[in-house]
Design an enzyme around this catalytic site. Structure first.
Site, PDB file in Angstrom:
ATOM      1  N   HIS A 174      33.989  51.913  62.982  1.00  0.00           N
ATOM      2  CA  HIS A 174      35.080  52.890  62.935  1.00  0.00           C
ATOM      3  C   HIS A 174      34.596  54.229  62.400  1.00  0.00           C
ATOM      4  CE1 HIS A 174      35.568  52.560  58.537  1.00  0.00           C
ATOM      5  NE2 HIS A 174      35.484  51.250  58.667  1.00  0.00           N
ATOM      6  N   CYS A 215      32.365  47.112  56.899  1.00  0.00           N
ATOM      7  CA  CYS A 215      32.423  47.637  58.260  1.00  0.00           C
ATOM      8  C   CYS A 215      31.313  48.663  58.484  1.00  0.00           C
ATOM      9  CB  CYS A 215      33.786  48.269  58.522  1.00  0.00           C
ATOM     10  SG  CYS A 215      35.141  47.070  58.627  1.00  0.00           S
TER      11      CYS A 215
END
Length: 358
Positions: A197, A213
């Protein structure tokens, strides 16, 4: 996370507004199957009020710690005007299938191989911080999410409250306060917890900053999001050492600082264990073991020529389609990538910078 002090926040805002515009993604021609060396290093001369090392790294699409590995004695906040920085744009492709997305955690880079195209696109990334490590895996993109919301876990909310005094809501809506940025790619592994992301911050790329992440700069995640279809293969590896023999017989080793496993680990001196392929590479008669030892000690994050015997005259490797501005200095920079590695860098400074930015 550690709090960012008012002074640090002011400094980052000031230096990131210095007028250095972000370059587009670094696109390299894909070399033949028996070759893994791409790009070439360039240089950047720091000008007066030229910004922080992070701002310069952002301009050249390089991660912050990669810049610190390549330029270990540089002041990361205000590099001295006139300093000639090495821009580490030369690298060895990971020894993996050239399919979809390949992420090497140790070098904090994402490689995207567009299907049917003879090129590779390289992005710097941020990864999971110590204790919230990004795992190695082979998986795929299961979902593309524009304007994602963020649902922090109970543990993350507790950490934010304890370390930053911030009470997070159960769900953070899409928008400028969302640390996931404007785009997210969900990975199919496990329960879909891990995503690639964006970010709403001006720092942290090329560092261990996330809760597991993979982060990209806003422009980079937008480009990747619009290019990658659902079902794309994703392979995540953790290889601090890459070694390759090129078709012309040149032998290269590229060494990055390994990821710390505990708070006491010093990435600059942490022992690195070679895998079977690298062990064979080092043991080969054509490899200069002393040069490999120097490269492991230096950990510059750049390919180093380690042929045994007479020095090999460097030849220009494939040049990225979109390169740094300082192309006029590329010959000197290329020679720098191949010469004997410099003295061991002061690792504690780099670690302190990383901690200060969290």
């Amino acid at each position: 996370m550690l709090n960012i002090t008012n002074r640090l926040a002011w400094t980052l805002a000031a230096v990131l507004a210095c007028g250095i515009n972000a370059a587009s993604a670094t696109v390299y021609p894909l070399p033949p199957d028996n070759s893994r060396l791409i790009g070439e290093n360039t240089t950047h001369t720091v000008i007066q009020d030229g910004g922080s090392l992070e701002a310069i790294a952002d301009h050249y699409k390089i991660g912050l710690l990669a810049m610190l590995e390549a330029n270990p004695c540089t002041d990361p906040w205000l590099p001295r005007p006139g300093t000639v920085l090495t821009i580490p744009s030369q690298m060895l492709l990971p020894d993996t299938p050239r399919k979809g997305i390949v992420i090497n955690l140790a070098e904090m880079r994402l490689y995207y191989y567009p299907k049917g195209e003879n090129r590779v696109i390289v992005y710097p990334i941020g990864i999971g911080q110590l204790g919230r490590n990004t795992p190695t895996m082979v998986t795929s993109i299961s979902q593309k999410i524009p304007n994602p919301t963020w649902t922090p876990t109970a543990n993350i909310r507790k950490i934010y409250l304890k370390e930053q005094g911030v009470t997070l809501p159960a769900v953070v809506p899409a928008g400028p306060k969302n640390p996931m940025g404007l785009y997210a790619l969900r990975l199919a592994a496990g329960t879909g917890t891990y995503l690639i992301h964006g970010t709403n911050a001006n720092f942290g790329i090329g560092m261990r900053v996330s809760s597991g992440c993979i982060r990209l700069r806003p422009d980079d995640i937008a480009a990747l999001f619009n290019s990658v279809p659902v079902g794309t293969r994703v392979q995540v590896v953790n290889e601090p050492v890459k070694a390759a023999v090129e078709p012309d017989g040149k032998r290269y080793v590229e060494v990055h600082q390994p990821l710390s496993r505990t708070e006491k680990d010093d990435p600059q001196t942490l022992p690195i264990r070679f895998d079977a392929r690298t062990t064979r590479f080092v043991a080969a008669p054509a490899t200069d073991r002393a040069m490999v030892k120097q490269a492991v000690a230096r950990r510059s994050g750049m390919p180093v020529l380690v042929n045994n015997g007479e020095p090999v005259t460097p030849e220009a490797p494939q040049v990225a389609e979109k390169t740094a501005d300082s192309v006029a200095a590329k010959d000197a920079a290329g020679a720098m990538a191949h010469r004997a590695p410099r003295a061991i860098a002061p690792a504690r400074r780099r670690r302190a910078v990383a901690q200060a930015l969290l």
